[in-house]
Write an enzyme that holds these catalytic residues in place. Structure first.
Site, PDB file in Angstrom:
ATOM      1  N   GLU A   1      -1.663  11.585  83.923  1.00  0.00           N
ATOM      2  CA  GLU A   1      -1.952  12.245  82.641  1.00  0.00           C
ATOM      3  C   GLU A   1      -1.317  11.503  81.465  1.00  0.00           C
ATOM      4  O   GLU A   1      -0.897  12.109  80.473  1.00  0.00           O
ATOM      5  CB  GLU A   1      -1.520  13.719  82.673  1.00  0.00           C
ATOM      6  CG  GLU A   1      -2.379  14.538  83.617  1.00  0.00           C
ATOM      7  CD  GLU A   1      -2.224  16.020  83.422  1.00  0.00           C
ATOM      8  OE1 GLU A   1      -2.155  16.477  82.269  1.00  0.00           O
ATOM      9  OE2 GLU A   1      -2.178  16.731  84.432  1.00  0.00           O
ATOM     10  N   GLY A   2      -1.275  10.198  81.578  1.00  0.00           N
ATOM     11  CA  GLY A   2      -0.748   9.357  80.510  1.00  0.00           C
ATOM     12  C   GLY A   2       0.635   8.847  80.838  1.00  0.00           C
ATOM     13  O   GLY A   2       1.575   9.632  80.998  1.00  0.00           O
TER      14      GLY A   2
ATOM     15  N   ASP B   1      -4.824  17.283  76.789  1.00  0.00           N
ATOM     16  CA  ASP B   1      -3.915  17.816  75.782  1.00  0.00           C
ATOM     17  C   ASP B   1      -3.416  19.202  76.179  1.00  0.00           C
ATOM     18  O   ASP B   1      -2.261  19.555  75.916  1.00  0.00           O
ATOM     19  CB  ASP B   1      -4.617  17.876  74.424  1.00  0.00           C
ATOM     20  CG  ASP B   1      -3.644  17.845  73.251  1.00  0.00           C
ATOM     21  OD1 ASP B   1      -2.707  17.035  73.292  1.00  0.00           O
ATOM     22  OD2 ASP B   1      -3.834  18.616  72.306  1.00  0.00           O
TER      23      ASP B   1
ATOM     24  N   GLY C   1      -7.681   2.765  83.261  1.00  0.00           N
ATOM     25  CA  GLY C   1      -6.679   3.798  83.448  1.00  0.00           C
ATOM     26  C   GLY C   1      -6.304   4.372  82.095  1.00  0.00           C
ATOM     27  O   GLY C   1      -6.941   5.282  81.575  1.00  0.00           O
TER      28      GLY C   1
ATOM     29  N   GLN D   1      22.403   9.985  94.417  1.00  0.00           N
ATOM     30  CA  GLN D   1      23.680   9.266  94.411  1.00  0.00           C
ATOM     31  C   GLN D   1      24.830  10.178  94.846  1.00  0.00           C
ATOM     32  O   GLN D   1      25.713   9.757  95.605  1.00  0.00           O
ATOM     33  CB  GLN D   1      23.942   8.706  93.015  1.00  0.00           C
ATOM     34  CG  GLN D   1      25.052   7.668  92.953  1.00  0.00           C
ATOM     35  CD  GLN D   1      24.615   6.333  93.538  1.00  0.00           C
ATOM     36  OE1 GLN D   1      23.449   6.141  93.870  1.00  0.00           O
ATOM     37  NE2 GLN D   1      25.569   5.424  93.674  1.00  0.00           N
TER      38      GLN D   1
ATOM     39  N   GLY E   1      24.962   8.538 101.417  1.00  0.00           N
ATOM     40  CA  GLY E   1      24.004   8.033 102.396  1.00  0.00           C
ATOM     41  C   GLY E   1      22.951   9.048 102.788  1.00  0.00           C
ATOM     42  O   GLY E   1      21.789   8.692 103.043  1.00  0.00           O
TER      43      GLY E   1
ATOM     44  N   LEU F   1     -11.848  10.570  86.222  1.00  0.00           N
ATOM     45  CA  LEU F   1     -11.794   9.768  85.008  1.00  0.00           C
ATOM     46  C   LEU F   1     -11.350   8.333  85.300  1.00  0.00           C
ATOM     47  O   LEU F   1     -11.992   7.378  84.883  1.00  0.00           O
ATOM     48  CB  LEU F   1     -10.851  10.429  83.997  1.00  0.00           C
ATOM     49  CG  LEU F   1     -10.667   9.749  82.645  1.00  0.00           C
ATOM     50  CD1 LEU F   1     -11.981   9.722  81.862  1.00  0.00           C
ATOM     51  CD2 LEU F   1      -9.591  10.475  81.830  1.00  0.00           C
TER      52      LEU F   1
END
Length: 425
Positions: A392-393, A265, A148, A365, A369, A142
């Protein structure tokens, strides 16, 4: 046997016995072949056989898993309906074990559900059995370089010539392209030069968009992979004079936009489930780390700030699970696959993906490190979660969908109130 944190256990009110049975099969041991795997083709095959997870992408009437409640009214019986709550559980599990497998699974659905919805009997027989087994992988073509979120502006053309069509154009950021055996291609249907008729002459806007089922190895089709920040099979596809027969068309001429939206959907809710799976894994990793790691003479878990982070992470994850489960339940119990739950799906997708980004960021966090050392679990999740807020949106598009739904409902309420007052008199 160890278990995964799945919504069917956390929120049983939204699920049924068959979902609990599915969840019982989605164990770390069963999904172990996927954990840490980087061979996308091998992962795609494994999802089909031996795991059998692609069965949840196809309705029972077409050879897949049962997707309609036994207690549902006759109006809900729909041979194209899939069990969205089953999709939620599968993607929650895959998100915890292998985001790569989750991505492949999701796009296998996007690349096959248009065939379920609009395919001819011949197309369904040719495609769906091999999709179920994993012998065939699909893609959903698509997105374009200049189209987009604005699907109606796509430029790929399908020009009518004789008893077939000629495709020209380019698609980009198409998942599963390096693996795909077939592509569901969306293009603007235009008439042959000098021809008029039902297909129009300009092919402008969404009314011209038409879907086609195209073999990835067909003459005139070329593709190339695109490198990503995470191991994800994705690429670019070009069509140059690609000729396909009219029998390759999925649904009606001009029906492609509706078909694309129906497909998205159905699967958009499950994006939130994948995000929840990744967030659950990050929370589990964070708890294990702060319990084990000692600073200032005590485990990190005894520090108030650390506990506040864990509380926020757990609360956001539960809220996201509730939104996803509600949307999936509403979709499954609505009147058939054509029923739209766009507002609820958009809320679930938006909140779950954004919350997962925050949860995983906090997990990084808390690791200090080590959280940014390549190869650690939370560092990998930090890279894996980012695309879910886009595909997908995007989050921004979900906000527009939600606002549109709210305004439409508000506009309908005065009329309903007026009818009620009239009936009362």
């Amino acid at each position: 046997m160890t278990t995964l944190a799945l919504s069917s256990a956390e929120l049983p009110v939204f699920f049924e016995e068959r979902h609990a049975a599915l969840a019982a099969r989605l164990t770390p041991e069963a999904l172990a072949p996927l954990a840490g795997a980087r061979d996308a083709a091998a992962v795609a095959r494994c999802l089909g056989e031996p795991l059998g997870l692609y069965a949840h992408l196809v309705p029972e009437a077409l050879g897949g898993a049962r997707g309609v409640e036994e207690s549902a009214p006759p109006s809900a019986a729909d041979p194209t309906a899939i069990d969205v709550r089953a999709l939620v559980l599968v993607r929650e599990a895959l998100g915890q074990v292998s985001p790569l497998a989750d991505a492949i699974f999701a796009v296998q659905g996007l690349g096959s559900y248009p065939v379920v919805l609009a395919g001819s009997d011949a197309q369904r027989r040719a495609i769906l059995p091999d999709v179920l087994s994993g012998r065939r992988v699909g893609a959903f073509a698509l997105t374009e370089p200049e189209a987009g979120s604005d699907v109606a502006s796509l430029r790929t053309e399908a020009r009518r010539e004789g008893d077939g069509w000629v495709l020209d154009g380019e698609k980009v950021l198409i998942s599963n392209v390096p693996l795909a055996d077939h592509l569901v291609v969306f293009a603007r249907a235009v008439a042959a030069p000098g021809a008029g008729g039902a297909h129009g002459s300009g092919g402008a806007g969404r009314a011209a968009i038409t879907a086609f089922l195209v073999d990835s190895g067909a003459p005139g089709v070329s593709s190339e992979p695109l490198p990503m920040s995470v191991p994800h099979p994705i690429g670019r596809v070009r069509f140059a004079g690609c000729r396909v027969p009219d029998s390759a068309r999925l649904g009606e001429v001009g029906g492609g936009f509706k078909l694309a939206m129906q497909t998205l959907d159905a699967f958009r809710i499950s994006v939130g489930a994948a995000a929840n799976g990744m967030a659950a894994r990050a929370l589990r990793e964070a708890i294990a780390h702060v319990t084990r790691r000692r600073q200032f003479g005590a485990p990190l878990s005894e520090q108030q700030m650390v506990r506040a982070y864990l509380a926020e992470m757990a609360t956001e994850l539960d809220a996201a699970r509730l939104l996803v489960a509600r949307a999936a339940h509403k979709r499954d119990t609505a009147a058939g696959a054509a029923a739209r739950v766009s507002t609820e799906a958009a809320m679930a997708k938006m909140f779950a993906t954004e919350a997962a980004q925050r949860i995983i960021d906090r997990a990084v966090q808390l690791h200090g490190g080590m959280g940014v050392v390549e190869g650690t679990e939370v560092e990998r999740l930090y890279r894996e979660i980012r695309p879910l807020r886009i595909y997908e949106g995007t989050t921004e598009i979900q906000k527009l969908i939600i606002a549109k739904g709210l305004l439409e409902r508000a506009a309908a309420e005065p009329a309903a109130d007026g009818r009620a007052r009239g009936e009362a008199r």
